[in-house]
Write a protein that holds these residues in place. Structure first.
Motif, mmCIF file in Angstrom:
data_model
loop_
_atom_site.group_PDB
_atom_site.id
_atom_site.type_symbol
_atom_site.label_atom_id
_atom_site.label_comp_id
_atom_site.label_asym_id
_atom_site.label_seq_id
_atom_site.Cartn_x
_atom_site.Cartn_y
_atom_site.Cartn_z
ATOM 1 N N ALA A 116 0.832 -1.195 0.000
ATOM 2 C CA ALA A 116 0.000 0.000 0.000
ATOM 3 C C ALA A 116 0.868 1.246 0.000
ATOM 4 C CB ALA A 116 -0.926 0.001 1.214
ATOM 5 N N LYS A 117 1.921 1.183 0.777
ATOM 6 C CA LYS A 117 2.777 2.359 0.892
ATOM 7 C C LYS A 117 3.603 2.567 -0.383
ATOM 8 C CE LYS A 117 6.206 4.373 4.012
ATOM 9 N NZ LYS A 117 5.735 5.718 3.768
ATOM 10 N N GLY A 118 4.132 1.456 -0.906
ATOM 11 C CA GLY A 118 5.058 1.582 -2.030
ATOM 12 C C GLY A 118 4.377 1.734 -3.378
ATOM 13 N N PHE A 119 3.249 1.030 -3.540
ATOM 14 C CA PHE A 119 2.633 1.006 -4.865
ATOM 15 C C PHE A 119 1.386 1.874 -4.951
ATOM 16 C CE2 PHE A 119 4.835 -2.405 -7.161
ATOM 17 C CZ PHE A 119 5.641 -2.872 -6.138
ATOM 18 N N LEU A 120 0.581 1.781 -3.908
ATOM 19 C CA LEU A 120 -0.730 2.406 -3.975
ATOM 20 C C LEU A 120 -0.665 3.905 -3.678
ATOM 21 C CD1 LEU A 120 -3.373 1.248 -4.674
ATOM 22 C CD2 LEU A 120 -3.811 0.716 -2.270
ATOM 23 N N GLU A 121 0.108 4.221 -2.653
ATOM 24 C CA GLU A 121 0.126 5.610 -2.204
ATOM 25 C C GLU A 121 0.515 6.597 -3.316
ATOM 26 O OE1 GLU A 121 2.057 6.273 1.568
ATOM 27 O OE2 GLU A 121 2.249 8.409 1.118
ATOM 28 N N PRO A 122 1.598 6.303 -4.068
ATOM 29 C CA PRO A 122 1.949 7.262 -5.121
ATOM 30 C C PRO A 122 0.834 7.425 -6.150
ATOM 31 C CG PRO A 122 3.685 5.621 -4.830
ATOM 32 C CD PRO A 122 2.535 5.183 -3.976
ATOM 33 N N LEU A 123 0.157 6.307 -6.462
ATOM 34 C CA LEU A 123 -0.900 6.368 -7.464
ATOM 35 C C LEU A 123 -2.063 7.225 -6.976
ATOM 36 C CD1 LEU A 123 -2.004 5.258 -10.158
ATOM 37 C CD2 LEU A 123 -2.979 3.364 -8.863
ATOM 38 N N ILE A 124 -2.425 7.012 -5.715
ATOM 39 C CA ILE A 124 -3.562 7.763 -5.173
ATOM 40 C C ILE A 124 -3.200 9.236 -5.039
ATOM 41 C CG2 ILE A 124 -5.090 8.001 -3.177
ATOM 42 C CD1 ILE A 124 -4.823 4.985 -2.769
ATOM 43 N N ARG A 125 -1.981 9.470 -4.625
ATOM 44 C CA ARG A 125 -1.541 10.869 -4.526
ATOM 45 C C ARG A 125 -1.576 11.544 -5.884
ATOM 46 N NH1 ARG A 125 0.408 12.754 0.166
ATOM 47 N NH2 ARG A 125 1.233 11.245 1.652
#
Lengths: 143, 785
Positions: free
Chosen positions: B706-715
């Motif tokens: 979640a931190k490495g893959f998802l967070e940048p995308l959501i941001r």
């Protein structure tokens, strides 16, 4: 000098090129004219991926009204640029007989300028063409 | 020359090039053992190689340098400036001798003994004790050895491979044409496509073979800067950056002279003498930075110095004194235009002529040389702080983007980089006037000189101006002119070959190229053309004050993009509002809210223009064309079924009543087109596309994925992330698999780890289904905001 020559007729006169000067002989099918070019430049043609500058040898010798040219054309390379030469006919590859002799005074200035000398060939005497002088075109009136 | 000797010459040259920079760096830091070793290795190798050949003088010189350097290596002697100069002199002499050997000449007789004697230590050199003290002070980390392997190849062989590859491309094109003519056979199509793509890769590789790292050019600069600054009594340090940028071999040669000239200028006029620098509060040693980087199809080389800079007032005065401009013109120049004055022919900023520069052969020559290879030069300067000269050069000399045009029976190539616009004379926006022998176009309130290309080429018949197409060309100097041609054919990449002397003499053409069908064409030489007709000469001395004013006076609303909207209506949007045209997957559009939303480049934007009951709008299409409009602050998309054309707004816009988002209707090419009122569009929807309100998303950041893959995308989709234990209310929560959101407020988007839903979580989204995830976020966004 080793001793194969390409025998042609230029302005209805026998003229030979040293075989070592000739890169290839191509069949010219279309010539793209170049606007504003001097009249002895017939235009451009393509040899595979290269554009060749087509020089009409007859006009380069200062002869005004050449007849039809042989579709086969010797290709030479001078100063890194390829040129195709238009001649009346491409006749044969012949061997040189004996050593070249100096030019006779009666050739006229344009021919003298473009000739290395005269030789005997199996097909009779001929003028040996100086290719780089030829492609620089006819000399202006001052000559 | 025999092969062995040729190898010796080539190897020595290569080593020479490599160590030039080293030797200057060594002088700056004599304790640098690595550099000393490199130089030592060079003279040692030369000496060794001389054993095979009979070059006694070369051997003697290199032996002398080797001995002196080995003393330094053994710590018996210190590398002084005097020793470095002596070694440099010997290396220069070796260089001369190599040139002579290469040329088959006899080696020029010279006072080798003097050079060798110069290596002898002088009394004032520090003794060995001080060296030992310094050596104790610490070693340095060994530098990384270069990992890539390389071999030397004859250039002629490379050229042969290059032209072979070009032949293959032409043959491929020919074959493609035949295949098309005979109807496509799927059995052939596959292998042919494969061959085609392999060939493209090979072509790219072959092109890269001609590329050389800029290091080859940079290597010689430290030495030059050292010699020149010593001569002028200045202290200058050079900093090089971007040596790994690659450039066409021929291009590197073309850049060498201009770059050298700019460096000389910088040292001579730019960098102040040490005393002056100190009193100006600067470091005693001036710095020149040469940096290179690649941007798209161009290389930018920036040469900056921290010298005295160019003072605009002084420049203006000098230009007036030199008679280039009068004082009224000088007063009207902006700072930028003033700096342009240094490119005026015969203009020098130097107060007096020095040995190095200021002889009037100056920046105009630099500019001319760079423009000849299709590049440009700009300069910027701050008085007292320094000057930066930017050189922009194309990546390669041999391939330019071109536009093919026809005039009479002739097809010619025009380099794209100069072309600003193409207009047909049928367009009512252009009026053509013949004044004297000249042609003038009036186009958007500007009077533009025009050349009839038929006349320029001396054809029997000129271009028919009533049916002509005008190609507008802007020179680097800012001047605008047009050429009239019969037709514009196509955009093509022109692989240029140099002209033979007899064609170069014409002065109109810049090279030959072959079209895809194998026909040869000529490239028009634009700067030469402008020069011949006097279209650029004035602007050289007088920066285009007039031109700049005209550009601002242009009505920015004149051009529109015409497209077919959903609902089969033809609409037009003014060009300046359009930022980009996207093709979006239809699945990325979320139509659940009152206004459809779509994610583009990680942003969620409203997309307008769907007629909601138009079945065609999304259901039967895989993709949708969307015009991205921007008012600078926010972006909106407008959906289009197809783009028709760009056009000029010639007639009046007739106000329309039926649609509040239309400014009115207008006649374009005899068709009624609705003109979209972008102002009202943004007034109404602009806020939705603005990124000012950032919605929030709750995410368990304890999970590594979640931190490495998802967070940048959501941001990047415009969300701020809230932690699990953050007390604030989140607009949406994203959870993984069976996890429960901590404090649910808005929507929950559930992701699953496996592509197959398989009953476990039917409403979840596979965690790598980017489009679906972004759509879900968009849906949440439309509810929340």
């Amino acid at each position: 000098m080793n001793d194969l020559m390409l025998l042609t007729r230029i302005a209805n006169r026998p003229a030979v090129f040293r075989a070592s000067d000739i890169a290839s002989i191509i069949e010219i099918d279309a010539i793209t004219p170049v606007p504003q070019a001097p009249d002895f430049v017939a235009g451009l043609t393509a040899l595979r991926s290269r554009a060749l500058t087509v020089i009409d040898s007859r006009m380069a010798l200062g002869l005004a009204q050449p007849g039809p040219a042989d579709p086969r054309s010797p290709v030479v390379e001078i100063g890194g640029h390829p040129y195709a030469l238009l001649v009346d006919t491409v006749e044969d590859v012949v061997a040189m007989v004996g050593a070249p002799t100096p030019l006779a005074a009666t050739l006229g200035p344009q021919w003298s300028r473009c000739a290395h000398g005269m030789i005997e060939t199996a097909a009779g005497p001929a003028i040996v063409i100086d290719v780089s002088a030829l492609i620089s075109g006819p000399q202006r009136a001052a000559a | 020359m025999d092969d062995l000797l040729a190898d010796f010459v080539a190897e020595t040259r290569e080593m020479l090039q490599a160590i030039e920079g080293e030797i200057v760096a060594w002088e700056a830091d004599p304790a640098d053992r690595e550099r000393l070793d490199a130089i030592f290795r060079f003279v040692h190798t030369v000496k060794g190689n001389c054993g095979f050949f009979d070059f006694p003088r070369l051997e003697k010189l290199s032996h002398a340098a080797e001995s002196a350097l080995s003393e330094v290596r053994a710590g018996q002697r210190r590398a002084s400036g005097q020793l470095v100069s002596a070694v440099l002199a010997i290396i220069d002499r070796i260089n001369d001798m190599i040139d002579a050997i290469d040329g088959g000449e006899t080696i020029p007789d010279g006072a080798d003994e003097i050079l060798i004697a110069a290596l002898e230590p002088k009394g004032d050199e520090p003794d060995s004790e001080s060296i030992q003290a310094e050596e104790l002070s610490g070693g340095r980390a060994p530098r990384q050895a270069s990992g890539s392997r390389s071999i030397r190849l004859p250039v002629e062989l490379l050229d042969r491979v290059m032209s072979g590859v070009s032949d293959m491309v032409l043959a491929r094109n020919e074959l493609a044409r035949r295949l098309r003519e005979h109807g496509t056979d799927p059995a052939l199509e596959g292998p042919f496509d494969r061959l085609s793509s392999i060939l493209d890769t090979v072509r790219e590789g072959a092109t890269r073979m001609r590329m050389q790292r800029l290091e080859h050019l940079f290597g010689a600069l430290p030495r030059m800067v050292r010699d020149l600054s010593a001569e002028l009594g200045k202290q200058v340090m050079i900093d090089l950056d971007g040596g790994d940028v690659e450039l066409d071999r021929e291009m590197i040669e073309s850049v060498r002279d201009p770059l050298t000239h700019i460096l000389r200028n910088a040292i001579d006029h730019g960098i102040e003498p040490p005393s002056e620098r100190l009193s100006a509060g600067k470091r005693e040693i001036g710095t020149i930075t040469v940096s290179a980087r690649r941007t798209g199809n161009r290389i930018v080389i920036a040469v900056s110095d921290d010298g005295r800079g160019i003072e605009p007032g002084r420049l203006r005065k000098k230009a007036v004194a030199a008679g280039l401009i009068d004082s009224a013109q000088a007063a009207a120049l902006s700072e930028e235009q003033t700096l342009e004055l240094i490119f005026a022919a015969g203009f020098s900023t130097a107060d007096r002529v020095s040995q190095v520069s200021g002889r009037g052969v100056g920046m105009d020559v630099v500019r001319a040389n760079i423009e000849r290879i299709g590049g440009s030069v700009t300069v910027s300067s701050k008085a007292g702080q320094g000057t930066i000269v930017f050189l922009y050069v194309p990546l390669t000399l041999s391939i330019v983007e071109g536009l093919t045009v026809t005039v009479g029976a002739h097809t010619l190539g025009l380099p794209r980089s100069y072309i600003v616009e193409i207009a047909r004379s049928a367009s009512r926006a252009i009026s053509v006037d013949r004044l004297g022998d000249g042609i003038f176009l009036t186009f958007r309130n500007e009077r533009v000189p025009c050349l009839d290309l038929g006349e320029v080429l001396g054809l029997d018949q000129g271009v028919d101006l009533d049916r002509a197409t005008f190609v507008f060309i802007r020179l680097v100097s800012g001047d605008l002119f047009a050429v009239a041609v019969d037709r514009v054919l196509d955009n093509e990449d022109l692989v240029l070959k140099p002209l033979p002397p007899v064609l170069e003499g014409i002065g109109l053409f810049g090279g030959t190229a072959l079209l895809d069908d194998g026909r040869p064409i000529l490239k028009l030489d634009i700067p030469a053309l402008a020069d011949r007709y006097g279209l650029a000469s004035q602007a050289r001395a007088r920066p285009s004050v007039q031109g700049a004013a005209d550009i601002h006076a242009e009505d920015p609303g004149e051009h529109v993009v015409v497209f077919e909207a959903f609902g089969s209506r033809r609409l037009a949007i003014r060009m300046p509002a359009i930022r980009h045209i996207h093709t979006l997957p239809a699945s990325a559009i979320d139509r659940s809210g009152p206004t459809p939303l779509v994610s583009v480049d990680g942003m969620i934007l409203p997309i307008l223009g769907f007629i909601l009951d138009d079945e065609d709008a999304t259901s039967t299409r895989d993709s949708v064309i969307a015009l991205r409009l921007s008012d600078g602050g926010s972006d909106i998309l407008y959906a289009a079924r197809s783009i028709i054309d760009t056009a000029e707004l010639t007639g009046p816009v007739v106000p329309a009543e039926d649609d509040p988002l239309l400014e009115g209707t207008v006649l374009i090419d005899d068709t009624i087109v609705g003109a979209i009122d972008t102002h009202r569009l943004f007034a109404r929807y602009g806020r939705m596309g603005a990124s000012t309100h950032r919605p929030t998303c709750r995410l368990a950041r304890t999970d590594a994925w979640a931190k490495g893959f998802l967070e940048p995308l959501i941001r990047s989709a415009g969300y701020d992330i809230l932690d699990e234990d953050d007390p604030r209310t989140a607009d949406v929560a994203v959870v993984l698999d069976q996890a429960e959101p901590a404090a649910t407020t808005g929507d929950v988007v559930r992701l699953r780890s496996y592509p197959d839903a398989a009953g476990t979580a039917p409403d979840s989204i596979y965690r790598y289904d980017r489009d679906a995830l972004l759509s879900a976020l968009a849906r949440a966004h439309s509810k929340g905001g």
